[in-house]
Design a protein around this motif. Sequence first.
Motif, PDB file in Angstrom:
ATOM      1  N   SER A   1       0.822  -1.203   0.000  1.00 56.06           N
ATOM      2  CA  SER A   1       0.000   0.000   0.000  1.00 56.06           C
ATOM      3  C   SER A   1       0.862   1.262   0.000  1.00 56.06           C
ATOM      4  O   SER A   1       0.598   2.220  -0.734  1.00 56.06           O
ATOM      5  CB  SER A   1      -0.921  -0.007   1.224  1.00 56.06           C
ATOM      6  N   GLU A   2       1.924   1.235   0.826  1.00 60.84           N
ATOM      7  CA  GLU A   2       2.837   2.378   0.856  1.00 60.84           C
ATOM      8  C   GLU A   2       3.549   2.546  -0.484  1.00 60.84           C
ATOM      9  O   GLU A   2       3.745   3.668  -0.955  1.00 60.84           O
ATOM     10  CB  GLU A   2       3.859   2.191   1.972  1.00 60.84           C
ATOM     11  N   LEU A   3       3.941   1.411  -1.087  1.00 58.58           N
ATOM     12  CA  LEU A   3       4.585   1.472  -2.392  1.00 58.58           C
ATOM     13  C   LEU A   3       3.640   2.033  -3.446  1.00 58.58           C
ATOM     14  O   LEU A   3       4.047   2.825  -4.302  1.00 58.58           O
ATOM     15  CB  LEU A   3       5.052   0.069  -2.796  1.00 58.58           C
ATOM     16  N   ALA A   4       2.373   1.627  -3.374  1.00 57.10           N
ATOM     17  CA  ALA A   4       1.384   2.166  -4.315  1.00 57.10           C
ATOM     18  C   ALA A   4       1.220   3.667  -4.126  1.00 57.10           C
ATOM     19  O   ALA A   4       1.098   4.418  -5.103  1.00 57.10           O
ATOM     20  CB  ALA A   4       0.044   1.452  -4.122  1.00 57.10           C
ATOM     21  N   ASP A   5       1.223   4.119  -2.860  1.00 56.66           N
ATOM     22  CA  ASP A   5       1.121   5.561  -2.593  1.00 56.66           C
ATOM     23  C   ASP A   5       2.324   6.308  -3.151  1.00 56.66           C
ATOM     24  O   ASP A   5       2.190   7.382  -3.736  1.00 56.66           O
ATOM     25  CB  ASP A   5       1.007   5.807  -1.080  1.00 56.66           C
ATOM     26  N   VAL A   6       3.517   5.709  -2.950  1.00 48.50           N
ATOM     27  CA  VAL A   6       4.738   6.349  -3.470  1.00 48.50           C
ATOM     28  C   VAL A   6       4.700   6.405  -4.989  1.00 48.50           C
ATOM     29  O   VAL A   6       5.048   7.425  -5.598  1.00 48.50           O
ATOM     30  CB  VAL A   6       5.984   5.587  -2.975  1.00 48.50           C
TER      31      VAL A   6
END
Length: 342
Positions: free
Chosen positions: A133-138
């Motif tokens: 999820s954090e990678l998708a946000d980044v």
Amino acid sequence: MVLWSNSELPFLAKIAVLGLYLGAFYFALWHQDWKLLLASLVGFVVISILGIYEDIFMLIFGFTFADLLGRAKSKWHIASGMLGIAVMFLIVIRMTKDSLFPIESQVLAPMMIIQLVFPVLIYYVEKSKNLQSELADVNTQLVQQEERQRIARDLHDTIGHTLTMIKVKTELTTKLIDRDPTSVKQELNDILATTRTALKQVRELVSDMNFVSLHTELLHCQQLLQSANITTTINNQCPKIVLSSVEETMLALCVREATTNMLKHSKAKNCHITIQCQNGQYRLTIKDDGIGIQQKGLGNGINSMKERMYALQGDAMFDGNTPTGTRVLFSIPIQDGKEPPT
């Protein structure tokens, strides 16, 4: 099944135990801190009671709280919950060892091991989901940043180019007011037409209308330079080469940017634009006789041109360290089958 079993627990005690189990489960379901650990420990106590007085296979309900423990935020809470699972099994086994069948003894050990491993497994699965999820946000932020850079680059290359033309026309009109008043009307009409072009470019940017014809852009830049008293010649030695839409657009925007820089900084009187095909490369050269590149470092426009050529696996070179003019070379590889016969 528990309510109507023939165990030693009174009926009201069964209701109380089941209610406590459901309450602990509901409480653990909505928390991820110490409250989750507390509710899980209460659940393990209830399951221990059911395992001792009802059926030893009631221990299977420990998976419910083992799953929820894996979602705890603190590793210490997970470790404490795993200790609670081990204690639950040991207590039930100790209290029922006299009545256990061999097959039950063989099943309990794997069940306990799986329940002990389960919170750790769930923890890393949840951690992996959070990282994704954090990678998708980044990635979303990077895409947004890239889109902002693209919009800024397009604004710089299109609107900036047209505004430069309006500036040149306005300066020319100011000089003609005293010397040749009859020509002022024509220049004002040109400024009006250029302003309309700027509005059209804004609409195209908003509509994400990206394609720009290289041939049309070369003619437009030639007209613009000549209106600024810069004699311009175009020599296309590769008229049969067909570029892709992306290649043509990128080169056209680079030509536009180079022309804008020439108008702003070069003080040139002559400009030569040459297109050649050499060693599998499509080469577009812009040469002027101005003052050269006087500014140190690379401005936003030069960086933009380099980025565009790099995206096409090409290159942009700038030779302007001497006061004999500036030479700009754009080169991209010619696609297989498109190179003209020698």
